[in-house]
Design a protein around this motif. Structure first.
Motif, mmCIF file in Angstrom:
data_model
loop_
_atom_site.group_PDB
_atom_site.id
_atom_site.type_symbol
_atom_site.label_atom_id
_atom_site.label_comp_id
_atom_site.label_asym_id
_atom_site.label_seq_id
_atom_site.Cartn_x
_atom_site.Cartn_y
_atom_site.Cartn_z
ATOM 1 N N UNK A 285 0.719 -1.331 0.258
ATOM 2 C CA UNK A 285 -0.008 -0.026 0.083
ATOM 3 C C UNK A 285 0.814 1.453 0.237
ATOM 4 N N UNK A 286 2.038 0.725 1.079
ATOM 5 C CA UNK A 286 2.878 2.254 0.759
ATOM 6 C C UNK A 286 3.797 2.746 -0.569
ATOM 7 N N UNK A 287 3.854 1.399 -1.246
ATOM 8 C CA UNK A 287 4.373 1.762 -2.271
ATOM 9 C C UNK A 287 3.816 2.514 -3.343
ATOM 10 N N UNK A 288 2.359 1.930 -3.511
ATOM 11 C CA UNK A 288 1.677 2.273 -4.218
ATOM 12 C C UNK A 288 0.401 4.026 -4.020
ATOM 13 N N UNK A 289 0.930 3.498 -2.795
ATOM 14 C CA UNK A 289 0.497 5.476 -2.010
ATOM 15 C C UNK A 289 0.924 6.946 -2.176
ATOM 16 N N UNK A 290 2.564 6.152 -3.173
ATOM 17 C CA UNK A 290 4.022 6.798 -3.484
ATOM 18 C C UNK A 290 3.569 7.892 -4.836
ATOM 19 N N UNK A 291 2.346 7.142 -5.347
ATOM 20 C CA UNK A 291 1.751 7.929 -6.721
ATOM 21 C C UNK A 291 1.350 8.804 -6.331
ATOM 22 N N UNK A 292 0.678 9.150 -5.089
ATOM 23 C CA UNK A 292 0.526 10.151 -5.260
ATOM 24 C C UNK A 292 1.446 11.536 -5.298
ATOM 25 N N UNK A 293 2.734 11.571 -4.557
ATOM 26 C CA UNK A 293 3.564 12.410 -4.255
ATOM 27 C C UNK A 293 4.293 12.619 -5.949
ATOM 28 N N UNK A 294 4.031 11.415 -6.421
ATOM 29 C CA UNK A 294 5.783 11.457 -7.439
ATOM 30 C C UNK A 294 4.486 12.354 -8.865
ATOM 31 N N UNK A 295 3.045 11.842 -8.807
ATOM 32 C CA UNK A 295 2.793 12.743 -9.976
ATOM 33 C C UNK A 295 2.391 14.021 -9.296
ATOM 34 N N UNK A 296 2.556 14.102 -8.277
ATOM 35 C CA UNK A 296 2.970 15.805 -7.997
ATOM 36 C C UNK A 296 4.096 16.310 -7.745
ATOM 37 N N UNK A 297 5.272 15.773 -7.966
ATOM 38 C CA UNK A 297 6.311 16.143 -8.594
ATOM 39 C C UNK A 297 6.027 16.416 -9.530
#
Length: 443
Positions: free
Chosen positions: A160-172
């Motif tokens: 789940x954490x690795x998936x959740x990182x998709x949120x800040x990555x698209x924002x970056x």
């Protein structure tokens, strides 16, 4: 293993796990993380797209909040069918399909993202991006089946954490585009993700497996729906994951609307909170493995209430540094709570099975059966919490021009979650008996 179907899977058997199971499970975990990561990026795409939508788009803050709310709603609703798709089609097969299907909303956003597009067109594409939210449910159900109970907190937290990182990555990615080219090139963000979606689908096809023993169990689903613990955990997951995804969607827009930040300034601040919340989720799972999910969850909700108090103070005094401090703390705490609550789900059903008189092996099988059925429902209800967060912000900004009223409602809800966790899972644990009365402090 013809067609990448594994016929027998016994993760609780330590010999099987040591000689073969762990290696296969970890390989599937890493590529599940990749696909889910891209899914989260697509789901939260509109948290970035709204930063590109200047006055020339003719959409007010309430309209932008509605766009991100639409994506949140669809992402929550599709989690239920995505959960059952794993057993129907196979974890590998469904991961391939769900990854490649993300091309549809990404290409559609590429097509409409320009001034002059009717608002209804933006709403329709925002709804399409919601399918990215379904990837979480199928991925978690799939990975839950691969790992033994003793490692579920870590494995589910990492997945789940690795998936959740998709949120800040698209924002970056959005920050990089705005910082280098300005706020008039949103299509570059979308262009970055199209080849990544293809990569996720190809990797799932080449390196993941289907588990033949995983079956859709209508009886388990009905039993999970009737079990009050499913709904209690759904409420707690609203408090953790609902907060995380709701804040992730809304944070940049709140900074623009309440604190007057430019698109570049907002984008430069939005990614840190979701990134920290994502990275710490496996830590929440590991702490829950060691100390008990209920204890970690209660501590998390108490700390979330305190952090919300800081944000309310900052909102009232218009202090951006204090606001950022409190909001970042909220993101970190939601990540911890996400890991601990998901650890609790299989533990609760396993504990109930032991209390009902089942032996260790049968209780473990029962726990996997019921928790797999419950996870999709809990995940869907929890994601609806993100919708509630965005609608609360929309109403608060419409009524008063700031988010203070919304934060007061969040504070009240965290108090409810704290009370519920303590009353059901930690208050004066009863002894295990054949009639099924037990304490859940260790789950």
């Amino acid at each position: 293993m013809a067609g990448r179907w594994i016929e027998t899977w016994e993760p609780e058997d330590e010999t099987f796990w040591r000689e073969r199971g762990e290696r296969v499970a970890r390989r599937n975990l890493w590529f599940s993380v990749l696909s889910e990561h891209i899914g989260f990026s697509v789901w939260t795409l509109w948290s970035v797209m709204v930063l590109f939508m200047g006055p020339e788009y003719g959409i007010d803050p309430a309209g932008k909040f509605f766009l991100i709310s639409t994506a949140t709603l669809v992402g929550a609703l599709v989690r239920v069918p995505y959960t059952f798709a794993v057993a129907r089609f196979g974890g590998r097969n469904w991961t391939v399909f769900s990854a490649v299907s993300l091309l549809v909303p990404t290409a559609a956003a590429f097509w409409v993202m320009e001034p002059g597009t009717p608002y209804a067109g933006f709403v329709a594409v925002a709804a399409l991006t919601g399918i990215g939210g379904g990837n979480f449910a199928s991925s978690m159900t799939n990975i839950n089946a691969f790992f033994p109970l003793r490692e579920k907190g870590w494995a589910l937290g990492l997945n789940a954490g690795g998936g959740n990182i998709g949120v800040p990555v698209v924002q970056l990615v959005g920050l990089l585009v705005i910082g280098t080219l300005g706020a008039s090139h949103p299509r570059i963000v979308l262009g970055v993700y199209i080849p990544l979606i293809v990569l996720a689908g190809v990797c799932a096809a080449l390196y993941m497996d289907n588990l033949r023993p995983v079956k859709n169990d209508t009886g388990a689903a009905l039993e999970a729906v009737r079990d009050p613990h499913t709904w209690i955990m759904a409420v707690l997951y609203i408090g953790t994951f609902g907060s995380f995804i709701g804040y992730s969607f809304a944070f940049g827009l709140v900074l623009q609307t309440q604190f007057g930040r430019t698109p570049l300034q907002a984008a430069s601040l939005t990614f840190a909170g979701p990134l920290l919340g994502s990275l710490i989720r496996p830590v929440g799972g590991r702490l829950a493995d060691r100390y008990g999910g209920a204890r970690i969850t209660l501590a998390t909700f108490a700390a979330m209430a305190a952090a919300t108090g800081v944000v309310i103070q900052a909102s009232g005094s218009a202090s951006l540094p204090l606001f950022l401090t409190g909001f970042t703390a909220l993101f970190v705490l939601t990540g911890l709570g996400n890991g601990s609550t998901y650890k609790m789900i299989p533990g609760i059903f396993h504990a109930k099975a032991l209390a009902g008189g089942l032996d260790a092996e049968a209780a473990a099988a029962h726990g996997r059966r019921l928790s797999g059925a419950a996870m999709g429902l809990i995940g869907a209800v929890g994601a609806l919490g993100g919708l509630a967060v965005n609608l609360a912000f929309r109403q608060s900004f419409q009524a008063s021009g700031n988010g203070t009223a919304a934060f007061w409602s969040f504070l009240a809800f965290y108090a409810v979650c704290s009370t519920l966790t303590w009353a059901v899972y930690l208050r004066r644990p009863a002894p295990v008996t054949a009639r099924g009365r037990l304490g859940y402090a260790e789950v």
